[in-house]
Write an enzyme that holds these catalytic residues in place. Sequence first.
Site, PDB file in Angstrom:
ATOM      1  N   HIS A   1     105.328  36.571  -8.040  1.00 31.65           N
ATOM      2  CA  HIS A   1     105.661  37.930  -7.616  1.00 31.65           C
ATOM      3  C   HIS A   1     104.445  38.770  -7.252  1.00 31.65           C
ATOM      4  O   HIS A   1     104.426  39.415  -6.212  1.00 31.65           O
ATOM      5  CB  HIS A   1     106.436  38.590  -8.757  1.00 31.65           C
ATOM      6  CG  HIS A   1     106.921  39.982  -8.458  1.00 31.65           C
ATOM      7  ND1 HIS A   1     107.785  40.253  -7.424  1.00 31.65           N
ATOM      8  CD2 HIS A   1     106.681  41.169  -9.071  1.00 31.65           C
ATOM      9  CE1 HIS A   1     108.064  41.551  -7.406  1.00 31.65           C
ATOM     10  NE2 HIS A   1     107.383  42.131  -8.372  1.00 31.65           N
TER      11      HIS A   1
ATOM     12  N   HIS B   1     108.015  36.952 -11.677  1.00 26.05           N
ATOM     13  CA  HIS B   1     109.125  37.866 -11.975  1.00 26.05           C
ATOM     14  C   HIS B   1     110.275  37.036 -12.523  1.00 26.05           C
ATOM     15  O   HIS B   1     110.662  36.030 -11.925  1.00 26.05           O
ATOM     16  CB  HIS B   1     109.558  38.591 -10.702  1.00 26.05           C
ATOM     17  CG  HIS B   1     110.361  39.821 -10.968  1.00 26.05           C
ATOM     18  ND1 HIS B   1     111.603  39.769 -11.565  1.00 26.05           N
ATOM     19  CD2 HIS B   1     110.113  41.133 -10.747  1.00 26.05           C
ATOM     20  CE1 HIS B   1     112.078  41.006 -11.682  1.00 26.05           C
ATOM     21  NE2 HIS B   1     111.184  41.855 -11.201  1.00 26.05           N
TER      22      HIS B   1
ATOM     23  N   GLY C   1     112.420  48.266  -7.242  1.00 32.10           N
ATOM     24  CA  GLY C   1     112.505  49.007  -8.507  1.00 32.10           C
ATOM     25  C   GLY C   1     112.189  50.481  -8.394  1.00 32.10           C
ATOM     26  O   GLY C   1     113.037  51.337  -8.630  1.00 32.10           O
TER      27      GLY C   1
ATOM     28  N   GLY D   1     101.459  47.902   5.001  1.00 35.19           N
ATOM     29  CA  GLY D   1     102.304  48.275   3.860  1.00 35.19           C
ATOM     30  C   GLY D   1     101.986  49.691   3.382  1.00 35.19           C
ATOM     31  O   GLY D   1     101.334  50.475   4.091  1.00 35.19           O
TER      32      GLY D   1
ATOM     33  N   ARG E   1     100.893  43.055 -14.977  1.00 35.50           N
ATOM     34  CA  ARG E   1     101.130  44.420 -14.478  1.00 35.50           C
ATOM     35  C   ARG E   1     102.393  45.033 -15.063  1.00 35.50           C
ATOM     36  O   ARG E   1     103.436  44.387 -15.151  1.00 35.50           O
ATOM     37  CB  ARG E   1     101.233  44.410 -12.951  1.00 35.50           C
ATOM     38  CG  ARG E   1     101.615  45.752 -12.374  1.00 35.50           C
ATOM     39  CD  ARG E   1     101.537  45.760 -10.875  1.00 35.50           C
ATOM     40  NE  ARG E   1     102.443  44.848 -10.239  1.00 35.50           N
ATOM     41  CZ  ARG E   1     103.755  45.065 -10.110  1.00 35.50           C
ATOM     42  NH1 ARG E   1     104.325  46.156 -10.622  1.00 35.50           N
ATOM     43  NH2 ARG E   1     104.507  44.170  -9.487  1.00 35.50           N
TER      44      ARG E   1
ATOM     45  N   LEU F   1     103.349  50.186  -6.662  1.00 37.16           N
ATOM     46  CA  LEU F   1     103.449  51.197  -5.596  1.00 37.16           C
ATOM     47  C   LEU F   1     102.544  52.378  -5.935  1.00 37.16           C
ATOM     48  O   LEU F   1     101.925  52.982  -5.060  1.00 37.16           O
ATOM     49  CB  LEU F   1     104.896  51.659  -5.412  1.00 37.16           C
ATOM     50  CG  LEU F   1     105.927  50.590  -5.009  1.00 37.16           C
ATOM     51  CD1 LEU F   1     107.240  51.242  -4.611  1.00 37.16           C
ATOM     52  CD2 LEU F   1     105.417  49.710  -3.900  1.00 37.16           C
TER      53      LEU F   1
ATOM     54  N   GLU G   1      97.511  45.349  -3.510  1.00 36.77           N
ATOM     55  CA  GLU G   1      97.607  44.053  -4.208  1.00 36.77           C
ATOM     56  C   GLU G   1      96.440  43.119  -3.918  1.00 36.77           C
ATOM     57  O   GLU G   1      96.094  42.271  -4.739  1.00 36.77           O
ATOM     58  CB  GLU G   1      98.939  43.389  -3.819  1.00 36.77           C
ATOM     59  CG  GLU G   1      99.270  42.176  -4.678  1.00 36.77           C
ATOM     60  CD  GLU G   1     100.656  41.608  -4.402  1.00 36.77           C
ATOM     61  OE1 GLU G   1     101.451  42.250  -3.681  1.00 36.77           O
ATOM     62  OE2 GLU G   1     100.940  40.514  -4.906  1.00 36.77           O
TER      63      GLU G   1
ATOM     64  N   ARG H   1     107.037  41.598 -18.644  1.00 37.92           N
ATOM     65  CA  ARG H   1     107.477  40.600 -17.665  1.00 37.92           C
ATOM     66  C   ARG H   1     106.976  39.188 -17.977  1.00 37.92           C
ATOM     67  O   ARG H   1     107.692  38.213 -17.802  1.00 37.92           O
ATOM     68  CB  ARG H   1     106.925  41.026 -16.308  1.00 37.92           C
ATOM     69  CG  ARG H   1     107.912  40.910 -15.216  1.00 37.92           C
ATOM     70  CD  ARG H   1     107.356  41.530 -13.981  1.00 37.92           C
ATOM     71  NE  ARG H   1     108.050  42.764 -13.668  1.00 37.92           N
ATOM     72  CZ  ARG H   1     107.779  43.509 -12.605  1.00 37.92           C
ATOM     73  NH1 ARG H   1     106.795  43.173 -11.795  1.00 37.92           N
ATOM     74  NH2 ARG H   1     108.455  44.603 -12.371  1.00 37.92           N
TER      75      ARG H   1
ATOM     76  N   ALA I   1     110.105  46.259  -1.848  1.00 40.91           N
ATOM     77  CA  ALA I   1     109.977  46.737  -3.239  1.00 40.91           C
ATOM     78  C   ALA I   1     111.248  47.490  -3.631  1.00 40.91           C
ATOM     79  O   ALA I   1     111.621  48.469  -2.985  1.00 40.91           O
ATOM     80  CB  ALA I   1     108.754  47.627  -3.368  1.00 40.91           C
TER      81      ALA I   1
ATOM     82  N   GLU J   1     111.956  50.762 -16.960  1.00 38.27           N
ATOM     83  CA  GLU J   1     111.844  49.324 -16.695  1.00 38.27           C
ATOM     84  C   GLU J   1     111.096  48.702 -17.861  1.00 38.27           C
ATOM     85  O   GLU J   1     110.634  49.383 -18.764  1.00 38.27           O
ATOM     86  CB  GLU J   1     111.117  49.073 -15.366  1.00 38.27           C
ATOM     87  CG  GLU J   1     111.986  49.397 -14.149  1.00 38.27           C
ATOM     88  CD  GLU J   1     111.328  48.995 -12.842  1.00 38.27           C
ATOM     89  OE1 GLU J   1     110.946  47.823 -12.691  1.00 38.27           O
ATOM     90  OE2 GLU J   1     111.163  49.873 -11.979  1.00 38.27           O
TER      91      GLU J   1
HETATM   92  C1  SIN Z   1     111.320  45.062  -9.473  1.00 31.66           C
HETATM   93  O1  SIN Z   1     112.007  45.856  -8.854  1.00 31.66           O
HETATM   94  O2  SIN Z   1     111.733  44.430 -10.441  1.00 31.66           O
HETATM   95  C2  SIN Z   1     109.913  44.829  -9.043  1.00 31.66           C
HETATM   96  C3  SIN Z   1     109.123  46.046  -9.256  1.00 31.66           C
HETATM   97  C4  SIN Z   1     107.704  45.677  -9.587  1.00 31.66           C
HETATM   98  O3  SIN Z   1     107.231  44.628  -9.185  1.00 31.66           O
HETATM   99  O4  SIN Z   1     107.074  46.431 -10.315  1.00 31.66           O
END
Ligand code: SIN
Length: 514
Positions: free
Chosen positions: A340, A233, A48, A14, A375, A381, A364, A279, A46, A115
């Site tokens: 998640h 998630h 986001g 990854g 998180r 990332l 991770e 989250r 991934a 986000e």
């Molecule tokens: C997402 O795109 O919602 C996941 C991104 C993340 O896990 O931070």
Amino acid sequence: METLSVDYLVVGGGIAGFQAILSLLPHGTAMLVSKGPLSSGSSYFAQGGLALPWGFTEDDIESHVQDTIRAGAGLCDPVAVRLLIEGAEEAFEGLLRYGVPFDRDPRGHLRTTREAAHSRSRIVHAGGDRTGALILKGLAEAAFRQPHFRFLSPYQLYQIRMDENGDAKGAYFLGERDSDLLEIRARAVVLATGGAGSLFLRTTNPRFQRGDGVSIAFRAGCEIERMAYYQFHPTVLDLPGTPPFLLTEAMRGEGAHLLDKKGERFLYRYHPDGELAPRDVVARALWIELSKNPGQEISLSVNHLPNGFVRNRFPQVYGHLKELGIDLETTPVPIRPAAHFQMGGIRTDMTGKTGVRGLWAIGEVASTRVHGANRLASNSLLEALVMGRRLVQSVLEESSRHMSGGTSGQEARKLSRMVLPEFSGEESWASLKTVLWEKAGIIRTLKGGKKGLEWVEDRLRAGRSVPVHGSQFAYANGLLVAKLIFQDILTAPVVGAHYMVFGPEADQIDGGCP
Ligand code: SIN
């Protein structure tokens, strides 16, 4: 048994693994071993983006640090968080050099989004919602251009190769046939094997993310910590007969609404930030709503956004739903949380160093304590990239100081037979996933945690010596990870993603999501 030798061995294909390879290659030969193709790990999926202290001023860094700590529900290590965020600029510049095509506006300025739990718009993205795949592509292409790089796949990590002092000196792998054993001798071993989401019944993770790095590091003597903190998630597609599919949080950042059965935006009843609450708060709110009203549907809606916006901004999500016969721009879609991200894991410092000399862990699979108990979105990332760079100095120092005496190591245990738990293929996996989902899910109870632990221990106790079998070995690893999760559930502070209910109502609880 085949034997290979290399200076630096990285396990896991990854973003963390490839960033580590690129950091180590200037200093020697490096090999990356992966269980499957690059499209089989979490990085590839991934959506986001990459959280950055965008602007990179002191104020931008401070604000990103504070958001990370607030989301982490009191369990972040503030020093580690600062090191992570301060490393963002260099990591991002590296990606630009590798040609990662981040999304830009018509004037060429990078586009950013917001986000959940971020106080500012600071998430950069690529290909709309294909950020992970495009970052991975940029890094992998750069690695494959290097002469001293070697890639091996598919090989399943089997055991860390230790010397008589208990230092890591490489690793053993199982090949496609159970009888194949590969020995790789190395001066330093870096685990970047990802999380364990696929041990839960519902998950956003690809199929083989089953925590093998944690179990193998545990057997090698590493400290494993904070396994109770598993992030769920909230917005994951919930259609009968189709696998869970992530609907990125960036959609809420761009204005998507979550609606209850009356069509109301119910999240403001739980948090002043509504859809942009942390989250863990949103996942719990969904659990409560769905438990109160069994059979009710919670949906994600973008109907109010301008025509064509979602199609262009989130082409992967839009295209996936289109294939299922749904036009996301006009039709709200049902969602339910799913496992998640693993916030705990192999305890490391901020150079990825574990307690076993010669062994590093990043991404991770590692617990650097930067994520605390929950998180912050798109910090994963960032962590993979920053830690894939930060490890270099410590790898170079340690491998020259302690490992100059060559690579002699113990032989792998004779492989013809191993003690493994009983295994009946998919049925065994299904039971383990159900137990974790119900007893280590979004809401936990002491009784559930104890029952889960007993269930896992019974299966581990019933192990017998059998001919080596890769799938059965993976199941044994999964059981061990489950054991570590349940043990931690019974003792860890009850905050963030580890939410316990006590008292009489606890008896009625199914902790997954009804
Ligand atoms: C997402 O795109 O919602 C996941 C991104 C993340 O896990 O931070």
